[in-house]
Design an enzyme around this catalytic site. Structure first.
Site, PDB file in Angstrom:
ATOM      1  N   ALA A  84       5.099  -6.631   5.096  1.00 24.17           N
ATOM      2  CA  ALA A  84       6.605  -6.068   4.614  1.00 24.17           C
ATOM      3  C   ALA A  84       5.784  -5.074   3.703  1.00 24.17           C
ATOM      4  O   ALA A  84       4.946  -5.050   3.057  1.00 24.17           O
ATOM      5  CB  ALA A  84       7.270  -6.864   4.079  1.00 24.17           C
ATOM      6  N   GLY A 125       3.977 -10.477   6.652  1.00 22.11           N
ATOM      7  CA  GLY A 125       5.046 -10.250   7.564  1.00 22.11           C
ATOM      8  C   GLY A 125       4.393  -9.784   8.778  1.00 22.11           C
ATOM      9  O   GLY A 125       4.852  -9.816   9.968  1.00 22.11           O
ATOM     10  N   GLU A 172       1.803 -13.936   0.645  1.00 23.26           N
ATOM     11  CA  GLU A 172       3.001 -13.722  -0.183  1.00 23.26           C
ATOM     12  C   GLU A 172       3.083 -14.366  -1.598  1.00 23.26           C
ATOM     13  O   GLU A 172       3.450 -13.786  -2.408  1.00 23.26           O
ATOM     14  CB  GLU A 172       4.307 -14.018   0.533  1.00 23.26           C
ATOM     15  CG  GLU A 172       4.739 -13.222   1.904  1.00 23.26           C
ATOM     16  CD  GLU A 172       3.986 -13.678   3.074  1.00 23.26           C
ATOM     17  OE1 GLU A 172       3.094 -14.181   3.020  1.00 23.26           O
ATOM     18  OE2 GLU A 172       4.364 -12.925   4.039  1.00 23.26           O
TER      19      GLU A 172
HETATM   20  C1  3H9 Z   1       5.404  -9.779   3.002  1.00 22.71           C
HETATM   21  O1  3H9 Z   1       5.154  -9.444   4.076  1.00 22.71           O
HETATM   22  C2  3H9 Z   1       6.816 -10.598   2.803  1.00 22.71           C
HETATM   23  C3  3H9 Z   1       7.262 -11.084   4.219  1.00 22.71           C
HETATM   24  O2  3H9 Z   1       6.898 -12.368   4.619  1.00 22.71           O
HETATM   25  C4  3H9 Z   1       8.797 -11.122   4.388  1.00 22.71           C
HETATM   26  C5  3H9 Z   1       9.738 -10.012   4.123  1.00 22.71           C
HETATM   27  C6  3H9 Z   1      10.937 -10.548   4.850  1.00 22.71           C
HETATM   28  N1  3H9 Z   1       3.058  -2.504   1.689  1.00 22.71           N
HETATM   29  O3  3H9 Z   1      -5.804  -2.725  -0.620  1.00 22.71           O
HETATM   30  P1  3H9 Z   1      -5.905  -1.253  -0.152  1.00 22.71           P
HETATM   31  C7  3H9 Z   1      -1.258   0.051   0.442  1.00 22.71           C
HETATM   32  S1  3H9 Z   1       4.883  -9.198   1.465  1.00 22.71           S
HETATM   33  C8  3H9 Z   1       2.826  -1.177   0.815  1.00 22.71           C
HETATM   34  O4  3H9 Z   1      -6.577  -0.331  -1.250  1.00 22.71           O
HETATM   35  P2  3H9 Z   1      -7.914  -2.103   1.781  1.00 22.71           P
HETATM   36  C9  3H9 Z   1      -1.943  -0.115  -0.976  1.00 22.71           C
HETATM   37  O5  3H9 Z   1      -1.050  -0.085  -2.187  1.00 22.71           O
HETATM   38  C10 3H9 Z   1       3.412  -8.334   2.061  1.00 22.71           C
HETATM   39  N2  3H9 Z   1       1.625  -0.859   0.720  1.00 22.71           N
HETATM   40  O6  3H9 Z   1      -6.824  -1.175   1.160  1.00 22.71           O
HETATM   41  C11 3H9 Z   1      -2.741   1.095  -0.792  1.00 22.71           C
HETATM   42  O7  3H9 Z   1      -2.113   2.407  -1.293  1.00 22.71           O
HETATM   43  P3  3H9 Z   1      -2.680   3.477  -2.173  1.00 22.71           P
HETATM   44  C12 3H9 Z   1       2.194  -9.326   2.254  1.00 22.71           C
HETATM   45  C13 3H9 Z   1       0.578  -1.554   1.181  1.00 22.71           C
HETATM   46  O8  3H9 Z   1      -8.256  -1.614   3.329  1.00 22.71           O
HETATM   47  C14 3H9 Z   1      -3.328   1.199   0.512  1.00 22.71           C
HETATM   48  O9  3H9 Z   1      -2.168   0.689   1.245  1.00 22.71           O
HETATM   49  N3  3H9 Z   1       1.031  -8.591   2.486  1.00 22.71           N
HETATM   50  C15 3H9 Z   1       0.588  -2.787   1.673  1.00 22.71           C
HETATM   51  O10 3H9 Z   1      -8.985  -2.510   0.846  1.00 22.71           O
HETATM   52  C16 3H9 Z   1      -4.545   0.798   0.884  1.00 22.71           C
HETATM   53  O11 3H9 Z   1      -4.673  -0.583   0.345  1.00 22.71           O
HETATM   54  C17 3H9 Z   1       0.025  -8.671   1.717  1.00 22.71           C
HETATM   55  O12 3H9 Z   1       0.059  -9.072   0.329  1.00 22.71           O
HETATM   56  C18 3H9 Z   1       2.037  -3.247   1.884  1.00 22.71           C
HETATM   57  N4  3H9 Z   1       1.804  -4.393   2.560  1.00 22.71           N
HETATM   58  O13 3H9 Z   1      -7.164  -3.478   2.120  1.00 22.71           O
HETATM   59  C19 3H9 Z   1      -1.125  -7.660   2.046  1.00 22.71           C
HETATM   60  N5  3H9 Z   1      -0.563  -3.195   2.001  1.00 22.71           N
HETATM   61  O14 3H9 Z   1      -3.600   4.307  -1.116  1.00 22.71           O
HETATM   62  C20 3H9 Z   1      -1.274  -6.763   0.941  1.00 22.71           C
HETATM   63  C21 3H9 Z   1      -1.484  -2.215   1.205  1.00 22.71           C
HETATM   64  O15 3H9 Z   1      -1.330   4.389  -2.432  1.00 22.71           O
HETATM   65  N6  3H9 Z   1      -2.470  -5.746   1.223  1.00 22.71           N
HETATM   66  N7  3H9 Z   1      -0.891  -1.167   0.822  1.00 22.71           N
HETATM   67  O16 3H9 Z   1      -3.343   2.976  -3.210  1.00 22.71           O
HETATM   68  C22 3H9 Z   1      -3.786  -6.112   1.192  1.00 22.71           C
HETATM   69  O17 3H9 Z   1      -4.011  -7.165   1.156  1.00 22.71           O
HETATM   70  C23 3H9 Z   1      -4.834  -4.938   1.595  1.00 22.71           C
HETATM   71  O18 3H9 Z   1      -4.128  -3.914   0.969  1.00 22.71           O
HETATM   72  C24 3H9 Z   1      -5.156  -4.846   2.967  1.00 22.71           C
HETATM   73  C25 3H9 Z   1      -6.149  -3.422   2.938  1.00 22.71           C
HETATM   74  C26 3H9 Z   1      -6.153  -6.039   3.257  1.00 22.71           C
HETATM   75  C27 3H9 Z   1      -4.209  -4.938   4.183  1.00 22.71           C
END
Ligand code: 3H9
Length: 723
Positions: free
Chosen positions: A61, A106, A129
């Site tokens: 999400a 998500g 999460e």
């Molecule tokens: C969820 O899913 C809730 C659901 O269960 C229920 C809802 C109903 N959203 O980390 P990076 C941005 S909660 C928005 O440097 P990497 C990040 O801020 C979510 N933005 O890249 C950054 O922005 P900026 C559960 C996001 O390649 C850019 O993307 N998911 C999100 O080293 C690049 O990120 C997580 O907790 C997001 N979900 O790693 C996963 N994710 O360029 C969270 C990233 O402006 N994300 N951004 O600084 C991660 O773990 C890592 O970002 C990922 C990529 C492994 C995906």
């Protein structure tokens, strides 16, 4: 946002497109749901393949929406994602998820709504999460246990751990893993399953898992969660939600999941953890005073590294490099250390399900400095002794290639002094790893006055490649992390002098959420470390000027308690006694020591100190506000670029509880005027403790009406020269 095309006749390809991680914002979820419905309505389509754009399935999400950073009410975001997953699962035609890159949060819940899952061999899957102070709320807590079984689901949801494609296959989370083109494999797979009945593939209709030992599993999970993050709400909610998968019908479980999410989402803890998430990304956007920054300064490729010294730090650094696939030349004279590193590499290889040789062949042990000559980057990890390190740096600058980057793993020493000992000070930076270096996620990159942009960029980039979060800080004694630790530890010692006990202080800090209080931590790392530093600084031992009183140094209050324990041979766990008593040398279980209490009584009597009752609030405020006050000084001096840098350092390197955001976040949440007034109060009571004098920046921020922490970074750019 979601493109729908037809490939090979009857296979519809849906491509989720929301760079950089294809996050499911409310609008994207709605768009994808529309695309799914259109594909299902197309009579020429028999089966759907769902993939993400740009090599990533989906990062979950949109956290900006959940954190309230963009103007979409969270209920809209949550309900759009839930509706999408339900629509995918209810589709009358098979939907196959083609997972590459990551399927997180998500994103994995969306994949769980699909009827089949194919993953690329390098993909990672998980429900993180809980690390954002939340729980999976698009059915993840109810569907996952029905797919992989209760114990595995409970562990994955409560810890937020992600798994490799291989582990996912073993768990039954995916149906097939490919090392080739994932879309190709998914399309092939889709054609094979196009006519399969879907009833049993819809996870919501599967019977709930009924583990015989449900209560024990839940109890163990709760205890583990409490140990990892005392007082954190999200892990408890995760356990409750997964429990519902075993005790309630699917729709009621889903209802509970939603209710728990509704309670967590607006909580202070979730806000703090989401702040940490973004802080860890902000710190990657470093800049130097001359204008060089992360955008305009490319890193140099590191295809071969060297590590000098394979003691506690060096061996962890070597293992981290090897794990990242970087060949390492490791220089060490002690045979015993070589055996230790070899065993560590074998263990790591087993953990990653790799052959021991695949790791061991990347390391070349040597005694000869000339073997380092070919390295792109050398990390020196010898004993913390400035003279020794300066000699080594002087030698390295003549024996290594002229463009080799010279990095010191120092936790406090002067990086400029090391640079000055070389012929190329611009290629010298500090790389402060945290022990154990192959486990801890933090790297402080210490930029010397003459470090070049390429040196900083390369060290920052290398940290990321090693799976760490790199934070750039300027050179000063102790850099950011250890410099702030000093007033914190000092306050804890003063509290003992005034009447507290180590267990009382530790209990307050552990209740706050620290994994270990200050005294248990000091016993673990060894009291002699700080003792040596204080001796070198002329604060302890033979270097103290004659006639100096025991409790004063340079006109300020000083507590010699830790020095006295060292003089009694009480160095902490390694000697079986320190601030606590242990089963024996190397023991782990701390028990209060009557000897220490007598010793404290005698000490207080000797120095005419009347013990008083000290309450929890005073312990917390004096320790934490003194630490944050030093953080403000670090910001006003430009040692760190913003509060996010300090908070990231403390959460990832010093065990600060993530659900409290970090020291700067914490004082901002308490309220800067209140913190200022408490510091002023303590300063009046302890005028000989300079660390309690409120910093100019704190006063300035209060005078400016306490702007929110999100604005400090920008404000600091204009402020530094005036403070
Ligand atoms: C969820 O899913 C809730 C659901 O269960 C229920 C809802 C109903 N959203 O980390 P990076 C941005 S909660 C928005 O440097 P990497 C990040 O801020 C979510 N933005 O890249 C950054 O922005 P900026 C559960 C996001 O390649 C850019 O993307 N998911 C999100 O080293 C690049 O990120 C997580 O907790 C997001 N979900 O790693 C996963 N994710 O360029 C969270 C990233 O402006 N994300 N951004 O600084 C991660 O773990 C890592 O970002 C990922 C990529 C492994 C995906």
């Amino acid at each position: 946002m979601a493109q729908y095309s037809r490939v090979r006749g009857s296979v519809a390809l849906l491509r989720l497109t929301n760079p950089p991680v294809n996050a499911l914002s409310a609008a994207v979820s709605r768009d994808l749901e529309r695309a799914v419905r259109s594909a299902c309505a197309d009579s020429a389509v028999r089966v759907l393949v769902l993939r993400g754009h740009g090599g990533t399935f989906c990062g979950g999400a949109d956290i900006r929406e959940l954190a309230g950073l963009v103007d979409v009410p969270f209920r809209v975001g949550v309900s759009s994602l839930v509706a999408l997953v339900d629509a995918v699962e209810a589709a009358e035609k098979p939907v196959v998820a083609a997972i590459e890159g990551v399927a997180l949060g998500g994103g994995l819940e969306l994949a769980l709504g699909c009827h089949f899952r194919i993953a690329h061999g390098q993909a990672r899957l998980g429900l993180p999460e809980v690390t954002l102070g939340l729980l999976p709320a698009a059915g993840g807590t109810q569907r996952l246990p029905r797919l992989v079984g209760f114990p595995a689901a409970l562990e994955l949801v409560a810890t937020g751990r992600d798994v490799s494609a291989e582990e996912a296959l073993a768990l039954g989370l995916v149906d097939h893993v490919t090392d080739g083109d994932v879309e190709e494999a998914a399309v092939e797979f889709a054609r094979r399953v196009a006519d399969e009945p879907l009833a049993s593939r819809r996870l919501s209709t599967r019977p709930p898992p009924r583990p015989a030992d449900l209560d024990t599993l839940l109890q163990v999970a709760l205890e583990r969660a409490q140990r990892r993050a005392r007082g954190a709400l999200a892990p408890v909610a995760c356990v409750q939600a997964v429990r519902a998968a075993a005790t309630l019908p699917f729709t009621q479980g889903l209802q509970l999941e939603q209710e728990l999410m509704a309670a967590l989402l607006p909580s202070n803890q979730a806000r703090a953890m989401q702040y940490c998430f973004f802080a860890q990304r902000i710190v990657g956007k470093w800049s130097l005073p001359g204008g060089a920054n992360w955008r305009n300064s490319p890193a140099r490729a590191v295809s071969r590294a060297a590590v000098i010294g394979l003691g506690t730090m060096g061996r962890g650094i070597a293992v981290s490099l090897v794990r990242a696939g970087i060949p390492v030349v490791a220089m060490e004279t002690d045979e015993k250390q070589l055996r230790v590193v070899t065993a560590m590499l074998e263990r790591e290889a087993a953990k990653q399900r790799r052959s021991p040789d695949s790791y061991l062949q990347l390391v070349q042990f040597t005694l000869e400095r000339r073997d380092l000559g070919d390295a792109d980057l050398v990390v020196e990890a010898v004993f913390e002794d400035l003279a020794l390190k300066k000699r080594l740096f002087a030698e390295l600058s003549s024996s290594c290639r002229p463009d080799t980057l010279l990095c010191s793993n120092t936790s406090a020493l002067d990086v400029d002094a090391l640079a000055a000992a070389t012929r190329r000070p611009e290629l010298v930076v500090g790389m402060h790893f945290f022990a154990p270096a192959h486990v801890m996620k933090l790297l402080e990159v210490v930029c010397g006055a003459r470090s070049s942009p390429v040196a900083v960029a390369t060290a920052m980039q290398l940290g990321k490649r090693l799976g760490k979060v790199s934070v750039a800080v300027a050179n000063c004694p102790g850099f950011a992390g250890n410099r702030m630790l000093k007033p914190y530890v000092e306050q804890a010692s003063f509290l003992l002098e005034e009447g507290a006990t180590p267990q009382q202080v530790d209990a307050v800090l552990e209740d706050f959420g620290f994994a270990m209080g200050v005294f248990r931590m000091s016993d673990l790392s060894g009291l002699d470390v700080g003792w040596r530093v204080r001796e070198e600084a002329g604060l302890a031992g033979p270097t103290v000027p004659p006639g100096e009183s025991a409790r004063r140094r340079h006109g300020c209050r000083y507590s010699p308690l830790a020095d006295l324990l060292c003089e009694h041979g009480r160095l902490g766990q390694k000697t079986g006694r320190g601030w606590y008593l242990y089963e024996g040398p190397g023991g782990r279980a701390a028990t209060p020591d009557p000897w220490l209490h007598d010793f404290l009584d005698q000490y207080r009597r000797r120095h005419g100190l009347r013990p008083r009752r000290i309450d929890q609030q005073e312990v917390l405020e004096r320790c934490l506000y003194a630490l944050a006050n030093e953080g403000f000084r670090i910001l006003e001096e430009g040692v760190a670029a913003g509060p996010e840098d300090i908070d990231t350092i403390y959460v990832l390197g010093y065990g600060w509880p993530a659900h409290r955001g970090g020291p700067m976040y914490h004082v901002a949440a308490v309220g800067l005027p209140a913190v200022l007034s408490r510091l002023e109060h303590f300063r009046r009571l302890h005028p000989d403790v300079p660390q309690l004098r409120p910093s100019a920046l704190l006063r300035h921020l209060v005078a400016e009406g306490s702007p929110p922490i999100s604005r400090w970074r920008e404000l600091l750019k204009g402020l530094r020269s005036q403070l």
